[in-house]
Enzyme design. Structure first.
Site, PDB file in Angstrom:
ATOM      1  N   HIS A 181      -2.281  -3.739   8.620  1.00 39.80           N
ATOM      2  CA  HIS A 181      -1.809  -2.882   7.530  1.00 39.80           C
ATOM      3  C   HIS A 181      -0.295  -2.703   7.596  1.00 39.80           C
ATOM      4  CE1 HIS A 181      -1.234   0.241  10.536  1.00 39.80           C
ATOM      5  NE2 HIS A 181      -2.445  -0.058  10.997  1.00 39.80           N
ATOM      6  N   ASP A 208      -3.649  -3.896  14.320  1.00 40.96           N
ATOM      7  CA  ASP A 208      -3.002  -4.667  15.382  1.00 40.96           C
ATOM      8  C   ASP A 208      -4.013  -5.083  16.443  1.00 40.96           C
ATOM      9  OD1 ASP A 208      -3.397  -2.060  16.243  1.00 40.96           O
ATOM     10  OD2 ASP A 208      -1.335  -1.747  16.925  1.00 40.96           O
TER      11      ASP A 208
END
Length: 422
Positions: A40, A279
């Site tokens: 994101h 991540d």
């Protein structure tokens, strides 16, 4: 073309991560299917260091910022540069599928990304310049592919062991001064390595959004915090068990979808599958592929896993990484253990050890479910036996002592009626 060899500490010693810089434009002559996983865009801190800091973040905690939406829009434009001629100008629901984890920031990132990849060409009804594109998700508790905190007791036990490992102790020793410093400044007497992500997260979010740091913070200290965070993050997928249970489920899904495309069962039009995630999603996938990168995935960066079809029907797998926010640089990894060129069959053979046969059972979840199931069945059986017993007793009570009535009935006649009345 620049070829680089990077030596990184991996799960069992030194891992040679080989990669090369490649052009942005994809080789669409042989390209058959693409999986992409992006992180994101810029977000607010997930947790606060100081409660009063909430006033700095009107969007709330863990939410996509305007800057983050813009980053994802530009990533979509970058994907258009790479795949635009191959995907076409207009979104095709039969060719493209977008899946997101169930967070506002990843769902909104997916929408912003698609707006960049498929900008509207013509107005829809009412004159709106808009091309709506569906983004799919599933609830967090059931999302073992994208939800980084999906309940998995086995993985949690394994991760707890990592905090006590030799590697973790080495990090504590290396960054003892920094840990002591933050322990004092944050009033945390027992500063643990697992708390470093929250320190980094807050300081990094403030840096990205031009928010003034506390007076005791400066750039040189942050540089050390950044190093500490990257080293601590490598503990997350440091063992085969963690890679199998945290990265293996997604890699297996990707592999099977490639196989379905190769066999024809996925359909001729299917081309592109995107995951809007985190991540940790990218890091887990890379670690499971055998790539231990020394910098944790940044905002609005993406991993690209392509399948190419050769003239002899052989399928080759290529792995690319756009590992910098708003920078065009693209690298291609050589997958450890899978000879170059890496075929789909060879990749599956090499990595199937990371494909869980029964994820719930391996995580230790099914035992709990089975116990609950047995308890429920036992209760139902006991209830049924009790009900039958009570009915039998009641029926026996209604067996009346026999006596003659008006001399017409003998001693065998029931007092209140025969069996037909029961």
């Amino acid at each position: 073309m620049l070829l680089l060899l990077v030596l990184l500490i991996g799960a069992s010693g030194i891992n040679a991560v080989v990669y090369k810089e490649v052009p942005i434009q994809a080789n669409t002559d042989t390209l058959e299917y693409v999986h992409t996983v992006w992180r994101h865009g810029d977000r607010t801190p997930a947790e606060l260091l100081f409660p009063d800091d909430i006033t700095k973040w009107p969007e709330g905690l863990g939410e996509l910022t305007e800057q983050g939406a813009a980053q994802q829009y530009r990533l979509g434009q970058w994907l258009k540069r790479r795949y635009g001629s191959w995907l076409g100008e207009k979104f095709n629901r039969n060719a493209i599928y977008i899946r997101s984890s169930d967070y506002n920031r990843t769902l909104m990132s997916a929408q912003a990304n698609m707006a960049g990849l498929f900008p509207p060409k013509y107005p829809i009804a009412g004159g709106l310049m808009w091309q709506p594109i569906p983004v799919h998700t599933i609830s967090k508790p059931t999302d073992k592919e994208l939800y980084e905190e999906a309940s998995c007791p086995t993985a949690e036990i394994e991760m707890n062991a990592q905090w006590k490992s030799t590697k973790a102790n080495g990090i504590r020793k290396k960054f003892a001064r920094e840990l002591s410093f933050f322990s004092q400044k944050l009033n945390l007497p027992n500063m643990e390595l697992k708390a470093t992500w929250r320190i980094f997260d807050n300081l990094f979010c403030e840096k990205q959004n031009n928010i003034t740091w506390p007076s005791w913070m400066n750039s040189s200290i942050f540089e050390r915090v950044d190093q500490l965070y990257n080293e601590v993050s490598q503990l997350e997928f440091h063992t085969d068990t963690l890679r199998r249970l945290r990265g293996g489920t997604l890699l297996e899904e990707i592999f099977h979808r490639f196989s379905d495309k190769a066999s024809g069962s996925l359909g001729k039009e299917a081309k592109f599958y995107a995951y809007s995630a985190h991540d940790s999603t990218i890091a887990a996938l890379l670690a499971t592929l055998g790539v231990f990168y020394d910098i944790y995935p940044k905002y609005a960066t993406c991993l690209l896993i392509e399948m190419h079809k050769l003239a002899n029907e052989t399928r080759l797998i290529r792995v690319f990484h756009k590992n910098e926010t708003d920078i065009d640089r693209l690298i291609e990894y050589s997958i450890p253990g899978c000879d170059d060129p890496c075929t789909l069959q060879k990749l599956g053979d090499d990595l199937k050890k990371y494909f869980p046969e029964d994820w719930e059972a391996e995580c230790g979840l099914k035992t709990s479910f089975q116990f609950i199931y047995l308890v429920i069945i036992s209760i139902l059986v006991i209830s049924t036996v009790c009900s039958c017993t009570m009915l039998f007793v009641e029926k026996q009570k209604r067996k009346i002592l026999r006596f003659p009535v008006d001399g017409l009935r003998d001693d065998t006649a029931p007092m209140l009626g025969g069996d037909d009345s029961d």
